[in-house]
Design a protein around this motif. Sequence first.
Motif, PDB file in Angstrom:
ATOM      1  N   LYS A  30       0.674  -1.321  -0.207  1.00 53.86           N
ATOM      2  CA  LYS A  30       0.032  -0.091  -0.239  1.00 53.86           C
ATOM      3  C   LYS A  30       0.922   0.806   0.097  1.00 53.86           C
ATOM      4  O   LYS A  30       0.530   1.867  -0.284  1.00 53.86           O
ATOM      5  N   PHE A  31       2.259   0.984   0.859  1.00 50.18           N
ATOM      6  CA  PHE A  31       2.976   2.331   0.713  1.00 50.18           C
ATOM      7  C   PHE A  31       3.782   2.373  -0.820  1.00 50.18           C
ATOM      8  O   PHE A  31       3.697   3.449  -1.157  1.00 50.18           O
ATOM      9  N   THR A  35       1.291   7.304  -5.236  1.00 53.78           N
ATOM     10  CA  THR A  35       1.474   8.454  -6.189  1.00 53.78           C
ATOM     11  C   THR A  35       2.408   9.259  -5.168  1.00 53.78           C
ATOM     12  O   THR A  35       1.185   9.636  -4.777  1.00 53.78           O
ATOM     13  N   PRO A  36       3.831   9.477  -5.115  1.00 51.96           N
ATOM     14  CA  PRO A  36       4.153  10.780  -4.449  1.00 51.96           C
ATOM     15  C   PRO A  36       3.327  12.084  -4.813  1.00 51.96           C
ATOM     16  O   PRO A  36       3.372  12.325  -5.470  1.00 51.96           O
ATOM     17  N   ILE A  37       3.585  12.482  -3.404  1.00 53.56           N
ATOM     18  CA  ILE A  37       2.944  14.188  -3.936  1.00 53.56           C
ATOM     19  C   ILE A  37       4.020  14.794  -3.649  1.00 53.56           C
ATOM     20  O   ILE A  37       5.226  14.977  -2.871  1.00 53.56           O
ATOM     21  N   ALA A  38       3.895  16.199  -4.119  1.00 52.90           N
ATOM     22  CA  ALA A  38       4.857  16.793  -4.914  1.00 52.90           C
ATOM     23  C   ALA A  38       4.978  17.782  -3.345  1.00 52.90           C
ATOM     24  O   ALA A  38       3.739  18.480  -3.105  1.00 52.90           O
ATOM     25  N   ILE A  39       5.352  17.612  -2.222  1.00 55.68           N
ATOM     26  CA  ILE A  39       6.224  18.460  -1.067  1.00 55.68           C
ATOM     27  C   ILE A  39       6.855  19.778  -1.105  1.00 55.68           C
ATOM     28  O   ILE A  39       7.967  19.413  -1.786  1.00 55.68           O
ATOM     29  N   SER A  40       6.759  20.321  -1.045  1.00 57.78           N
ATOM     30  CA  SER A  40       7.952  21.216  -1.109  1.00 57.78           C
ATOM     31  C   SER A  40       9.033  21.301  -0.183  1.00 57.78           C
ATOM     32  O   SER A  40       9.128  21.008   0.778  1.00 57.78           O
ATOM     33  N   PRO A  41      10.391  21.710  -0.888  1.00 58.09           N
ATOM     34  CA  PRO A  41      11.449  21.460   0.994  1.00 58.09           C
ATOM     35  C   PRO A  41      11.052  22.338   1.874  1.00 58.09           C
ATOM     36  O   PRO A  41      11.196  21.898   2.905  1.00 58.09           O
ATOM     37  N   PHE A  42      10.299  23.517   1.725  1.00 63.95           N
ATOM     38  CA  PHE A  42      10.274  24.014   3.206  1.00 63.95           C
ATOM     39  C   PHE A  42       9.353  23.418   3.905  1.00 63.95           C
ATOM     40  O   PHE A  42       9.143  23.399   5.148  1.00 63.95           O
ATOM     41  N   HIS A  43       8.427  23.349   3.145  1.00 60.53           N
ATOM     42  CA  HIS A  43       7.716  22.146   3.844  1.00 60.53           C
ATOM     43  C   HIS A  43       8.428  20.432   4.597  1.00 60.53           C
ATOM     44  O   HIS A  43       7.888  20.935   5.905  1.00 60.53           O
ATOM     45  N   LEU A  44       8.857  20.124   3.784  1.00 62.69           N
ATOM     46  CA  LEU A  44       9.278  18.867   4.778  1.00 62.69           C
ATOM     47  C   LEU A  44      10.418  18.857   5.021  1.00 62.69           C
ATOM     48  O   LEU A  44      10.302  18.701   6.495  1.00 62.69           O
ATOM     49  N   ASP A  45      10.623  20.326   5.272  1.00 62.90           N
ATOM     50  CA  ASP A  45      11.750  20.823   6.597  1.00 62.90           C
ATOM     51  C   ASP A  45      11.027  21.377   8.010  1.00 62.90           C
ATOM     52  O   ASP A  45      11.214  20.147   9.083  1.00 62.90           O
ATOM     53  N   GLU A  46       9.831  21.706   7.508  1.00 63.79           N
ATOM     54  CA  GLU A  46       8.688  22.373   9.144  1.00 63.79           C
ATOM     55  C   GLU A  46       8.222  20.542   9.360  1.00 63.79           C
ATOM     56  O   GLU A  46       8.960  20.807  10.659  1.00 63.79           O
ATOM     57  N   ILE A  47       7.978  19.582   8.867  1.00 61.38           N
ATOM     58  CA  ILE A  47       7.697  18.724   9.515  1.00 61.38           C
ATOM     59  C   ILE A  47       8.682  17.942  10.191  1.00 61.38           C
ATOM     60  O   ILE A  47       8.164  16.905  11.024  1.00 61.38           O
TER      61      ILE A  47
END
Length: 76
Positions: A30-31, A35-47
């Motif tokens: 399932k993982f 489909t990968p979701i486009a996440i900005s580097p800023f949001h990834l850093d925040e997470i």
Amino acid sequence: MMNATVEILKSKIENFNPEMLEAFAQMMEKFESKTPIAISPFHLDEILYRIQFHNENPATKLDFYENITELKKYCA
């Protein structure tokens, strides 16, 4: 650090009974199928920052804490 984590996971998986191994395999499929979701580097850093902060301060709550708890419950 990463190699140690991989080795821990491998040893846990090797000790799964057949039913647990099948359930784990289905969960991994399932993982992989999402489909990968486009996440900005800023949001990834925040997470990542929030997760690190929570790990250092476990009494805090994350917006998605229940999802992490569910993942730990099913993958532990």
